[in-house]
Design a protein around this motif. Structure first.
Motif, mmCIF file in Angstrom:
data_model
loop_
_atom_site.group_PDB
_atom_site.id
_atom_site.type_symbol
_atom_site.label_atom_id
_atom_site.label_comp_id
_atom_site.label_asym_id
_atom_site.label_seq_id
_atom_site.Cartn_x
_atom_site.Cartn_y
_atom_site.Cartn_z
ATOM 1 N N GLU A 106 0.857 -1.020 -0.098
ATOM 2 C CA GLU A 106 -0.100 -0.029 -0.184
ATOM 3 C C GLU A 106 1.158 1.260 -0.081
ATOM 4 O O GLU A 106 0.411 1.678 -1.007
ATOM 5 C CB GLU A 106 -0.834 -0.137 1.020
ATOM 6 C CG GLU A 106 -2.029 0.979 0.432
ATOM 7 C CD GLU A 106 -2.707 1.714 1.814
ATOM 8 O OE1 GLU A 106 -3.334 2.604 2.091
ATOM 9 O OE2 GLU A 106 -3.419 0.482 2.605
ATOM 10 N N PRO A 107 1.376 1.523 0.815
ATOM 11 C CA PRO A 107 2.316 3.266 0.398
ATOM 12 C C PRO A 107 2.880 2.517 -0.633
ATOM 13 O O PRO A 107 3.417 3.645 -1.115
ATOM 14 C CB PRO A 107 3.185 2.737 2.033
ATOM 15 C CG PRO A 107 3.326 1.973 3.128
ATOM 16 C CD PRO A 107 2.193 0.726 2.312
ATOM 17 N N VAL A 108 4.046 1.718 -0.692
ATOM 18 C CA VAL A 108 4.912 2.111 -2.441
ATOM 19 C C VAL A 108 3.709 2.306 -3.596
ATOM 20 O O VAL A 108 4.079 3.267 -4.527
ATOM 21 C CB VAL A 108 5.231 0.671 -2.801
ATOM 22 C CG1 VAL A 108 5.787 0.300 -4.151
ATOM 23 C CG2 VAL A 108 6.462 0.185 -1.626
ATOM 24 N N ALA A 113 1.782 6.172 -7.284
ATOM 25 C CA ALA A 113 0.167 6.694 -7.796
ATOM 26 C C ALA A 113 -0.148 7.554 -6.775
ATOM 27 O O ALA A 113 -1.606 7.537 -6.446
ATOM 28 C CB ALA A 113 -0.626 6.079 -8.064
ATOM 29 N N PRO A 114 0.001 8.353 -6.330
ATOM 30 C CA PRO A 114 -0.956 9.785 -4.943
ATOM 31 C C PRO A 114 -1.993 9.894 -5.625
ATOM 32 O O PRO A 114 -1.620 10.426 -6.525
ATOM 33 C CB PRO A 114 0.660 10.392 -4.728
ATOM 34 C CG PRO A 114 1.154 10.509 -6.168
ATOM 35 C CD PRO A 114 1.011 9.420 -6.959
ATOM 36 N N ARG A 130 1.413 9.621 4.630
ATOM 37 C CA ARG A 130 0.201 9.815 5.512
ATOM 38 C C ARG A 130 -0.967 8.822 4.905
ATOM 39 O O ARG A 130 -1.813 8.754 6.113
ATOM 40 C CB ARG A 130 0.362 11.446 5.427
ATOM 41 C CG ARG A 130 1.151 11.901 5.874
ATOM 42 C CD ARG A 130 1.277 13.603 5.136
ATOM 43 N NE ARG A 130 -0.053 14.025 5.063
ATOM 44 C CZ ARG A 130 -0.250 15.102 4.226
ATOM 45 N NH1 ARG A 130 1.194 15.717 3.856
ATOM 46 N NH2 ARG A 130 -1.062 15.427 3.706
ATOM 47 N N TYR A 131 -1.506 8.921 4.199
ATOM 48 C CA TYR A 131 -2.733 8.033 3.794
ATOM 49 C C TYR A 131 -2.637 7.147 4.300
ATOM 50 O O TYR A 131 -3.548 6.432 4.358
ATOM 51 C CB TYR A 131 -2.487 8.440 2.110
ATOM 52 C CG TYR A 131 -3.682 9.671 1.764
ATOM 53 C CD1 TYR A 131 -4.822 9.216 2.072
ATOM 54 C CD2 TYR A 131 -1.919 10.916 1.677
ATOM 55 C CE1 TYR A 131 -5.392 11.001 1.319
ATOM 56 C CE2 TYR A 131 -3.760 11.954 1.734
ATOM 57 C CZ TYR A 131 -4.711 11.735 1.401
ATOM 58 O OH TYR A 131 -5.668 13.156 1.555
ATOM 59 N N TYR A 285 0.487 13.123 9.739
ATOM 60 C CA TYR A 285 -0.869 12.425 9.619
ATOM 61 C C TYR A 285 -1.642 12.803 10.711
ATOM 62 O O TYR A 285 -2.478 13.439 10.479
ATOM 63 C CB TYR A 285 -0.543 10.755 10.374
ATOM 64 C CG TYR A 285 -1.692 10.354 10.622
ATOM 65 C CD1 TYR A 285 -3.033 9.551 9.094
ATOM 66 C CD2 TYR A 285 -1.895 9.584 12.393
ATOM 67 C CE1 TYR A 285 -4.118 9.156 10.358
ATOM 68 C CE2 TYR A 285 -2.550 9.223 12.071
ATOM 69 C CZ TYR A 285 -3.982 8.543 11.422
ATOM 70 O OH TYR A 285 -5.399 7.847 12.432
ATOM 71 N N VAL A 286 -1.341 13.595 12.256
ATOM 72 C CA VAL A 286 -1.958 14.552 12.991
ATOM 73 C C VAL A 286 -2.328 15.084 12.042
ATOM 74 O O VAL A 286 -3.417 15.390 12.744
ATOM 75 C CB VAL A 286 -1.223 13.979 14.410
ATOM 76 C CG1 VAL A 286 -2.065 14.833 15.488
ATOM 77 C CG2 VAL A 286 -1.190 12.712 15.110
ATOM 78 N N GLN A 287 -1.149 16.027 12.274
ATOM 79 C CA GLN A 287 -1.523 17.839 11.732
ATOM 80 C C GLN A 287 -2.258 17.291 10.402
ATOM 81 O O GLN A 287 -3.274 18.789 10.369
ATOM 82 C CB GLN A 287 -0.596 18.296 10.883
ATOM 83 C CG GLN A 287 -0.676 19.694 10.354
ATOM 84 C CD GLN A 287 0.520 20.559 9.983
ATOM 85 O OE1 GLN A 287 1.967 19.076 10.420
ATOM 86 N NE2 GLN A 287 0.697 21.635 9.599
ATOM 87 N N ASN A 288 -2.514 17.134 9.514
ATOM 88 C CA ASN A 288 -3.594 16.343 8.117
ATOM 89 C C ASN A 288 -5.165 15.792 8.496
ATOM 90 O O ASN A 288 -5.887 15.322 7.275
ATOM 91 C CB ASN A 288 -2.713 16.348 7.014
ATOM 92 C CG ASN A 288 -1.972 17.360 6.734
ATOM 93 O OD1 ASN A 288 -2.582 18.230 6.284
ATOM 94 N ND2 ASN A 288 -0.662 16.880 7.122
#
Length: 498
Positions: A106-108, A113-114, A130-131, A285-288
């Motif tokens: 998943e991270p890769v 493809a963000p 982050r996602y 992650y926490v910030q967004n």
């Protein structure tokens, strides 16, 4: 058959019709599910987003509210399991197979493809983690926490049956004991079945991929079905031993193996890079968090498809899993307070999941972005084993991973048969072996017909569709929790003033 409940009879009949439909008309079932998936994603994506964010806010409210001291059980009840065993059970029943299947892939995938910006860059690498944290973090565990909290409270403090319908009694009253209650429980049963089926399908695919790397076994549907059938026998044997022996011992074994694997990856991979990456991306992650949790891209069809295929699918998956995971967490959480329970279920697993994905996904991204290894070009099920090839002791890591996937597979299915047994025996804490074996066979058969009808897409569709009515049930459940907690606080205050 006279001793079987109405919920069990109706659920089994519907499940058998579905299995037969998939067995004899797999292409037709696949087409219907594709249409259903497109409809629910396009029409109700906003609803899943708002619901997931609501459950997170509601969990935070419970932590800081005056309800935090309420005990999930009688005032004299003590926790049945130690905290270490409790956490092990949470992970094994909650997200075990998914952590391994998606750990690298998943991270890769998001890095390549963000949802926004160009792929294959340093910026997309940070965005990818982050996602991934978003999908496996606070939102997911908040959904589990709300359901588990309601089930544990009504079962252990009020003496109600361990059923989803019972948690709605403050709203529906005695109607939970009639057709409305049966319907609610059947909805929960099928959400559980399809949610668990996805994990069984993912697990069989990755075991197949691991065996292909280790011994050259071909990767195909036949092999994956064979794997499901073999493990079906194993988890039915485990289920027949009961929670105290089967699930408890397997859960502890899973935690030990997973910890060894995580530490090994951290040491063998780019250790300092991973620690820096985790610190940086966790803060982002926490910030967004609010923005990412509600993002749906109404003006950009391509980005909207990304959100539907990943974020909204995950919200539906966790909701469909919530009766299963919620009942299991409730079963092992007797004696905890509302505050202790909610903080533990919400925060601790989120941090561990985030660190897991950073170590595994970060290693994959490091290989691809900084060393030129084509990790992003691998399939979802083979990405992890491809990364192992480029690390010391890769063969040993592959063996441990296949063993861990297998034990996670057995534990998840084992736990699911127990929970489905509870759901269809009026909340019995000790469903009969006949009931558990029946559900074990139905789970495996459903996973096989879904894979035959469209693979991962069919599994995703079943989750998204079954989660929709259950989401409405969970929202009503949240209202019921507040209503009954207010009543309890009022009674406690009256007693103190006497």
């Amino acid at each position: 058959m006279r001793n079987l409940t109405i919920t069990f009879k109706i659920s089994v009949i519907i499940a058998l019709i579905f299995v037969l439909w998939g067995a004899f008309f797999p292409e037709y079932l696949g087409n219907i599910m594709s249409i259903a998936q497109a409809f629910f994603l396009n029409t109700f994506g906003w609803f899943y987003n708002l619901a997931a964010s609501f459950f997170l806010l509601f969990s935070l409210f419970l932590i800081f509210s005056k309800f935090g001291k309420i005990k999930l059980g009688k005032d004299t009840d003590k926790p049945e399991f130690s905290r270490a065993t409790w956490f092990a059970m949470l992970f094994s029943a909650g997200m075990g197979i998914g952590l391994l299947f998606y750990g690298v892939s998943e991270p890769v995938s998001h890095y390549a493809a963000p949802p926004v910006g160009e792929g294959g860059s340093r910026e997309s690498a940070l965005l990818a983690l982050r996602y991934t944290y978003l999908h496996w973090g606070f939102h997911a565990w908040a959904i589990y926490a709300v359901v588990a909290l309601a089930l544990a409270y009504f079962k252990f403090r009020k003496g109600a049956p361990g059923l989803i319908s019972s948690t709605l009694s403050p709203i529906l009253g005695d109607r939970v004991n009639g057709p409305i209650g049966y319907t609610i429980d059947i909805v929960a049963v099928f959400a559980t079945v399809f949610g668990v089926c996805a994990s069984l399908g993912l697990g069989s695919q990755q075991i197949n991929a691991g065996l292909s790397y280790l011994v050259g076994l071909p990767v195909n549907f036949t092999v994956q079905v064979t794997i499901i059938l073999i493990i079906t026998v194993l988890f039915i044997l485990s289920a027949s031993t009961g929670i105290q022996r089967g699930i408890k011992y397997l859960s502890n074994t899973n935690m030990i193996l997973a910890t060894i694997l995580l530490i090994a990856m951290l040491i063998l991979g780019p250790t300092l890079f991973l620690l820096n990456l985790f610190t940086h991306t966790l803060g982002e992650y926490v910030q967004n968090l609010p923005q990412m949790g509600l993002r749906i891209f109404p003006f950009d069809e391509k980005r909207a498809e990304w959100t539907q295929g990943w974020t909204i699918f995950y919200w539906a998956w966790w909701i469909s899993w919530s009766p299963f995971v919620g009942m299991f967490i409730a079963r092992v959480s007797k004696g905890r307070t509302v505050r202790e329970f909610t903080i533990a279920v919400l925060v601790v697993p989120t941090l561990v999941c985030a660190f897991w994905f950073c170590v595994f996904g970060g290693t994959g991204i490091h290989l691809d972005l900084l060393q030129g290894v084509d990790v992003a070009g691998q399939s979802l099920e083979t990405g992890l084993f491809f990364v192992y090839e480029h690390l010391p002791l890769g063969g040993l890591l592959s063996i441990v991973t296949v063993l861990l996937i297998t034990t996670f597979f057995i534990t998840s299915a084992d736990s699911a048969t127990f929970v489905l047994g509870m759901q269809t025996t009026e909340g019995s804490m000790n469903p009969s072996n006949f009931i558990k074996i029946t559900w074990g066979l139905i789970l495996s058969a459903s996973a096989i017909v879904l894979m035959a009808s469209g693979g991962l897409q069919a599994l995703q569709t079943a989750i998204i569709v079954s989660a929709f009515p259950l989401t409405i049930v969970l929202l009503i459940m949240s209202i019921a929790i507040v209503k009954v907690f207010k009543s309890e606080v009022k009674v406690a205050k009256t007693k103190r003033n006497r």
